[in-house]
Each structure stands twice: as structure tokens, then as C-alpha cells.
Design an enzyme around this catalytic site. Structure first.
Site, PDB file in Angstrom:
ATOM      1  CE  LYS A 150      -4.586   0.965   1.517  1.00 54.94           C
ATOM      2  NZ  LYS A 150      -5.727   0.598   2.321  1.00 54.94           N
ATOM      3  CE  LYS A 229      -6.366 -14.100  -6.172  1.00 53.02           C
ATOM      4  NZ  LYS A 229      -5.572 -13.757  -5.038  1.00 53.02           N
ATOM      5  CE  LYS A 232     -13.747  -8.617  -0.763  1.00 58.61           C
ATOM      6  NZ  LYS A 232     -13.298  -9.994  -0.434  1.00 58.61           N
TER       7      LYS A 232
HETATM    8  P1  ATP Z   1      -9.641  -8.240  -2.127  1.00 59.93           P
HETATM    9  O1  ATP Z   1      -9.891  -7.822  -3.551  1.00 59.93           O
HETATM   10  O2  ATP Z   1     -10.156  -7.277  -1.101  1.00 59.93           O
HETATM   11  O3  ATP Z   1      -8.229  -8.716  -1.887  1.00 59.93           O
HETATM   12  P2  ATP Z   1     -10.516 -10.891  -2.625  1.00 59.93           P
HETATM   13  O4  ATP Z   1     -11.713 -10.989  -3.498  1.00 59.93           O
HETATM   14  O5  ATP Z   1      -9.183 -11.113  -3.279  1.00 59.93           O
HETATM   15  O6  ATP Z   1     -10.580  -9.506  -1.891  1.00 59.93           O
HETATM   16  P3  ATP Z   1      -9.743 -12.010  -0.149  1.00 59.93           P
HETATM   17  O7  ATP Z   1     -10.538 -11.554   1.029  1.00 59.93           O
HETATM   18  O8  ATP Z   1      -8.414 -11.387  -0.449  1.00 59.93           O
HETATM   19  O9  ATP Z   1     -10.687 -11.892  -1.440  1.00 59.93           O
HETATM   20  O10 ATP Z   1      -9.525 -13.573  -0.104  1.00 59.93           O
HETATM   21  C1  ATP Z   1     -10.022 -14.441   0.887  1.00 59.93           C
HETATM   22  C2  ATP Z   1      -9.455 -15.816   0.616  1.00 59.93           C
HETATM   23  O11 ATP Z   1      -9.881 -16.274  -0.673  1.00 59.93           O
HETATM   24  C3  ATP Z   1      -7.931 -15.839   0.580  1.00 59.93           C
HETATM   25  O12 ATP Z   1      -7.496 -17.011   1.236  1.00 59.93           O
HETATM   26  C4  ATP Z   1      -7.576 -15.899  -0.880  1.00 59.93           C
HETATM   27  O13 ATP Z   1      -6.385 -16.600  -1.110  1.00 59.93           O
HETATM   28  C5  ATP Z   1      -8.765 -16.645  -1.477  1.00 59.93           C
HETATM   29  N1  ATP Z   1      -9.004 -16.179  -2.831  1.00 59.93           N
HETATM   30  C6  ATP Z   1      -9.504 -14.978  -3.177  1.00 59.93           C
HETATM   31  N2  ATP Z   1      -9.629 -14.869  -4.513  1.00 59.93           N
HETATM   32  C7  ATP Z   1      -9.167 -16.042  -5.031  1.00 59.93           C
HETATM   33  C8  ATP Z   1      -9.020 -16.550  -6.358  1.00 59.93           C
HETATM   34  N3  ATP Z   1      -9.393 -15.835  -7.408  1.00 59.93           N
HETATM   35  N4  ATP Z   1      -8.513 -17.781  -6.524  1.00 59.93           N
HETATM   36  C9  ATP Z   1      -8.141 -18.529  -5.448  1.00 59.93           C
HETATM   37  N5  ATP Z   1      -8.265 -18.109  -4.171  1.00 59.93           N
HETATM   38  C10 ATP Z   1      -8.763 -16.890  -3.949  1.00 59.93           C
HETATM   39 MG    MG Z   2      -7.298 -10.642  -2.171  1.00 58.74          MG
END
Ligand code: ATP
Ligand code: MG
Length: 368
Positions: A150, A229, A232
Site C-alpha cells: 500500500k 484472478k 473483489k
Molecule cells: P480483495 O480484492 O479485497 O483482496 P478478494 O476478493 O481477493 O478480496 P480475499 O478476502 O483477499 O478476497 O480472499 C479471501 C481468501 O480467498 C484468501 O485465502 C484468498 O487466497 C482466497 N481467494 C480470493 N480470490 C481467489 C481466487 N481468485 N482464486 C483462489 N483463491 C482466492
Molecule cells: Mg485478495
């Protein structure tokens, strides 16, 4: 799990196929050897309620975490204190916490086999965070990815984000966790946790059990609707419990390449195929792979097949979620019971820590 999970698909979570057996005599600082009577290792895992869970969260993390409830004494928490560093709207946060509990239960977390609780329902963890903070070198936190990334991007970071790894260490140490299943990005934080626990133990005696990270296998990157990937932050997610009609629309809008229909294609690496492979029965996946290789089909057909596969895959979970939603007290009771069990465990650890560093004990001993 959706027990739609399933149809002979091999579990990608190979490392936990056997229960974690540990000696009862284990030392405080290391999960012990395998010699004495086996007890179940404590497995701990938290998930942030920062939005609705999407397929990436499910296939990359939640599914494996839930499978662990059969392999150890599993503690799962909804990390609302961590979420506070990103969710600033109280109603949204409350909603996300509720949804997270409903989602996890609907997806197969069994409160008779695992302890499910909300992080902030265990205030002992906040106090433990402070005790750990007093042995945390600034430089250690400055090297942690979440903060460094960040800062490098020139974004403002608050002390909550900076000290996040200390809260995470307290989350783990408060429950004498042996095993923490994590994705690769979190391994560093487990190392920080072990460092802090080690320093505290060195200063004050054997207080904390040192946890071990366990890399979650099968957590390969789930692609999002744009092929990146699923995340969110990229706004390319498909939520697990999204209503079927909007979910269908999203799926039908998944970006694809513009190769002509006739051209035979290699399925591996095609994000639409990869999503289908996660959700469809193995025989259908094999048939789809053949169709890709033969060519002469349209992506629209694959999308339609994906809509159906996704609806089927999560059908039972949707049903369970609807039942839980209709009976809010049930979830309240589960979370309250989980919090009580978790507090009991955390209070013991906090007592040890307080007493070791010269504070009066709280629970285990009468104050003088
Ligand atoms: P942000 O965008 O805020 O990082 P995110 O959608 O990536 O949110 P996280 O809260 O970072 O979601 O992820 C929660 C869990 O889900 C973590 O263990 C992460 O490794 C897993 N995860 C998130 N997105 C993926 C993905 N596309 N493929 C595999 N695992 C994922
Ligand atoms: Mg994430």
C-alpha cells in the site's frame, strides 16, 4: 462442500487427508512429535467479512477450510476486527458478518464438528494484541507485504493495517493453534506470529504454542469474469449465493477471445473452461475438453453449460442457506456457543500471558 461436492472429484486438499495426530505431551512452543497418544491438533482459520464470498474465495480457501473440520479440532472465525480497516460502514459490516456466518454454515461448516465465532466476540484477543505489540519490532511490520504494497503504491495506510500482523498473531496464539491453513501470501504473517511468540516466550517463559502454517493446496487462482484472478478489487467476481438470474447474466457476459468458432482450441488456460472444470461433474468436464479440442462450437454454449453447472453445484448449499436465513436464532445460537468456547480457550492463554509478564491473572486465579 456443497455436498454437491462430489461426484468423485478428488479433493485437492491432499495434505489433510489424514487427521492431524499429535502427542498430548507436546511442548508449548512446538507442535510435538507423533509418539504419545494421539489428540486432535487445533486448526485455526479466519476469513474477512469484506464482501460476499465469491467462487475464488470458495474454491481457493473456504472449501479447504471446511474440509479441515474432519482433520483436526477446527476453530473458524469471522475476522470483523480485521475488516474494520476496509469496511467503514457499520450496517454493511454487520451485514457482511451475518452473511459470512450464513454462507459458511450453508457451505458445510458443521458447528458440531468445528467452532465458529466472530472475532470481536473474544475481547481477550485485543488485549493479547497489546501484549504482543510490546515485543514487536517496528522493522518487522515495515517489511510486511500488505503494508509495504500500500505504501509503495502511495496509498494512505493506517496503524490498523500496519499492525494487522500483530492482531493476526494474537488471533492464532489465543487459541493455542497448531496448524494454520493459509495461502502463500499469508505465510509471511505466520512467520511474524512465530517470531513474536518466540520473543515473548524467550522473555517470559513458555507461554505460547508456536503454530505452523500449512499451505492450502488446490488454491490455484480462480479466474474472474475478465480472465484475471477473481477478486473483489477487480470487480470481476461471481458470488456463490448470488440470485440465479443476475448470476446467469454475469456468466453470459464473461469475456472470451475472438477466435472463430470452427477453430479447435486447447481448453487449458481458457478461463471459461477453467470455471466450468471447477463446477461441472468430471464426465461433463472431459466431454467439454473434447469439444474444445474438436472446435466448431460457440462460447455461448459453454456459458450456458456453466450456468447450469453452477446452479447444480451449489443447489444444496442454497437450500441450506435459505433455511438458515428463515431461522436467524439458529445462527445466533451457533455463534454464541462458538464465542463461548473460543473465549474459554483464549482466556486461558491470556491468563498465562498476563501472569508471565507481571500482570495479575484474570480468570484462573483470584486477584490478590
Ligand atoms: P480483495 O480484492 O479485497 O483482496 P478478494 O476478493 O481477493 O478480496 P480475499 O478476502 O483477499 O478476497 O480472499 C479471501 C481468501 O480467498 C484468501 O485465502 C484468498 O487466497 C482466497 N481467494 C480470493 N480470490 C481467489 C481466487 N481468485 N482464486 C483462489 N483463491 C482466492
Ligand atoms: Mg485478495
Amino acid at each position: 462442500m456443497p455436498s454437491g461436492l462430489r461426484r468423485g472429484t478428488p479433493s485437492p486438499f491432499r495434505f489433510c487427508s489424514a487427521p492431524f495426530a499429535e502427542s498430548d505431551q507436546r511442548s508449548m512452543s512446538e507442535p510435538a512429535d507423533q509418539t504419545a497418544a494421539p489428540t486432535r491438533q487445533r486448526v485455526l482459520s479466519g476469513i474477512q467479512p469484506t464482501g460476499r464470498f465469491h467462487w475464488g474465495n470458495y474454491f481457493g480457501a473456504i472449501r479447504q477450510y471446511i474440509e479441515l473440520q474432519d482433520a483436526g479440532d477446527a476453530f473458524y472465525f469471522i475476522a470483523d476486527l480485521h475488516a474494520l480497516t476496509t469496511v467503514r460502514d457499520p450496517d454493511r459490516l454487520r451485514g457482511f458478518v451475518r452473511d459470512a456466518a450464513l454462507d459458511l454454515l450453508a457451505l458445510g461448516l458443521d458447528p458440531d464438528r468445528a467452532t465458529l465465532f466472530v472475532q470481536s466476540d473474544v475481547p481477550e484477543v485485543a488485549e493479547l494484541t497489546w501484549l504482543l505489540m510490546t515485543v514487536t519490532p517496528m522493522g518487522l511490520l515495515e517489511r510486511c507485504h500488505a503494508y509495504k504494497d500500500k505504501k509503495n503504491r502511495g496509498l494512505p495506510a493506517d496503524a490498523g493495517l500496519f499492525t494487522y500482523p500483530v492482531l493476526m498473531a494474537a488471533d492464532i496464539l489465543a487459541y493455542d493453534a497448531d496448524i494454520v491453513p493459509v495461502g502463500e501470501d499469508q505465510v509471511q504473517h505466520i512467520e511474524v506470529c512465530r517470531d513474536l511468540a518466540g520473543t515473548f516466550n524467550h522473555l517470559y517463559g513458555e507461554v505460547f504454542r508456536l503454530p505452523k502454517p500449512r499451505l492450502v493446496e488446490g488454491g490455484a487462482k480462480v479466474p474472474g469474469t475478465d480472465g484475471q484472478k477473481m477478486s473483489k478489487s477487480y470487480e470481476n467476481t461471481i458470488e456463490v449465493f448470488e440470485e440465479l438470474a443476475p448470476q446467469k447474466k454475469k456468466i453470459m457476459r464473461i469475456t472470451t477471445d475472438s477466435r472463430p468458432m470452427e477453430e479447435p482450441k486447447e481448453p487449458a488456460g481458457d478461463h471459461l473452461y477453467e470455471l466450468f472444470a471447477l463446477l461441472a461433474p468430471p464426465a461433463d468436464v472431459a466431454a467439454m475438453a473434447d469439444r474444445y479440442r474438436q472446435g466448431g462450437f460457440g462460447y455461448g454454449e459453454v456459458k450456458k453449460a456453466l450456468v447450469t453447472a453452477a446452479a447444480d453445484y451449489f443447489a444444496e448449499a442454497r437450500q441450506r442457506r435459505a433455511e438458515l436465513e428463515a431461522d436467524p436464532e439458529k445462527t445466533d445460537t451457533i455463534l454464541a456457543a462458538g464465542a463461548e468456547r473460543a473465549r474459554h480457550a483464549a482466556a486461558e492463554v491470556l491468563d498465562r500471558a498476563r501472569s508471565a509478564c507481571g500482570l495479575s491473572r484474570r480468570h484462573g486465579e483470584r486477584r490478590r
